[in-house]
Design a protein around this motif. Structure first.
Motif, PDB file in Angstrom:
ATOM      1  N   HIS A 176     -10.022  78.561  -7.202  1.00  0.00           N
ATOM      2  CA  HIS A 176      -9.373  77.417  -7.852  1.00  0.00           C
ATOM      3  C   HIS A 176      -9.565  76.169  -6.998  1.00  0.00           C
ATOM      4  O   HIS A 176      -9.280  76.176  -5.802  1.00  0.00           O
ATOM      5  N   ASP A 219      -8.623  72.124  -6.742  1.00  0.00           N
ATOM      6  CA  ASP A 219      -7.783  71.029  -7.215  1.00  0.00           C
ATOM      7  C   ASP A 219      -8.489  69.700  -7.000  1.00  0.00           C
ATOM      8  O   ASP A 219      -9.004  69.431  -5.922  1.00  0.00           O
ATOM      9  N   ASP A 253       0.059  78.104 -12.023  1.00  0.00           N
ATOM     10  CA  ASP A 253      -0.447  77.459 -10.809  1.00  0.00           C
ATOM     11  C   ASP A 253       0.691  76.786 -10.051  1.00  0.00           C
ATOM     12  O   ASP A 253       1.320  75.854 -10.554  1.00  0.00           O
ATOM     13  N   HIS A 267      -9.430  72.258 -11.548  1.00  0.00           N
ATOM     14  CA  HIS A 267      -8.173  71.745 -12.094  1.00  0.00           C
ATOM     15  C   HIS A 267      -8.116  70.241 -11.847  1.00  0.00           C
ATOM     16  O   HIS A 267      -7.897  69.804 -10.720  1.00  0.00           O
ATOM     17  N   MET A 314      -6.415  66.952 -11.834  1.00  0.00           N
ATOM     18  CA  MET A 314      -5.140  66.221 -11.876  1.00  0.00           C
ATOM     19  C   MET A 314      -5.489  64.748 -11.729  1.00  0.00           C
ATOM     20  O   MET A 314      -5.334  64.142 -10.662  1.00  0.00           O
TER      21      MET A 314
END
Ligand code: DX5
Ligand code: ZN
Length: 213
Positions: free
Chosen positions: A33, A35, A172, A67, A69
């Protein structure tokens, strides 16, 4: 049931990312994963496309779960697709046309995910569930590793699962051996683990245990 575990590189050794990727590979985890933070959507900055491309060089068979953001995913989706993403999640709270962004992710041949923050009603993602491969339920307020799990996230997972049995549900933030079972019983099948993974004394054992929660 064997769930998918996605260690989060943000919680790894940032001065030696190669060894963090190797640790994830050797732990037996299948996903990694990553970010991405723009400093606007969340009060923090993390990992650009060049970094993802570099990490991809040592990823082996790991599935790259990106991911985003960020306020404006439209600036970044193609760049991360080219950099080696397998799945790209955007946030339903971001400032873009969500439906067209999800279509764009799939047009690049990538799986599409849609994330929802703790303070957002889960119904916000419902209009898009047929257009995603994964719903990402935040277990913490996004931006930082090592926070405490927000319990109301479990209810969100249950509501999504009741409405849709086909998509993957990822949770998450704040996930550890003590709450993984509750997440899975609620309907999650992908668990992101940052702090709990990198602090585990035996990461292979940690993955084995949490995979079968
Ligand atoms: C939080 C990030 C998470 C974070 C998880 O904004 O999206 O992916 O790395 O870290 P832990 O597991 O420590 O909460
Ligand atoms: Zn994340």
């Amino acid at each position: 049931m064997r769930v998918t575990v996605a260690p989060s590189i943000l919680a790894g050794d940032l001065i030696d990312l190669r060894s963090s990727v190797v640790q994830i590979r050797e732990s037996g985890a299948r996903w990694l994963h990553i970010d991405v933070m723009d400093g606007y959507f969340v009060p923090n900055l993390a990992f650009g496309p060049q970094m993802v491309r570099a990490l991809a060089n040592c990823k082996g068979d790991l599935f790259f779960d990106i991911h985003l953001m960020v306020d404006h995913p439209e600036y970044f989706v193609e760049k991360f697709a080219e950099a080696g993403a397998d799945l790209i999640s955007i946030h339903v709270e971001s400032r873009c046309d969500i439906a067209s962004m999800l279509r764009a992710i799939r047009s690049f041949g990538k799986q599409a995910g849609l994330a929802v923050n703790p303070e957002t009603a889960v119904e916000a993602i419902f209009p898009h569930l047929d257009s995603v491969d994964l719903a990402l339920v935040m277990g913490v307020h996004p931006g930082f590793c090592g926070q405490k799990f927000v319990k109301s996230s479990l209810e969100k997972i249950k509501i999504i699962r009741r409405n849709n049995t086909a998509i993957k549900i990822e949770v998450d933030g704040g996930v550890h051996l003590g709450n993984a079972r509750l997440c899975v019983q609620s309907g999650a099948d992908v668990l992101v683990v940052g702090t709990s993974f990198f602090r585990a004394s035996d990461q292979q054992e940690f993955i084995k245990q949490i995979e079968y929660e």
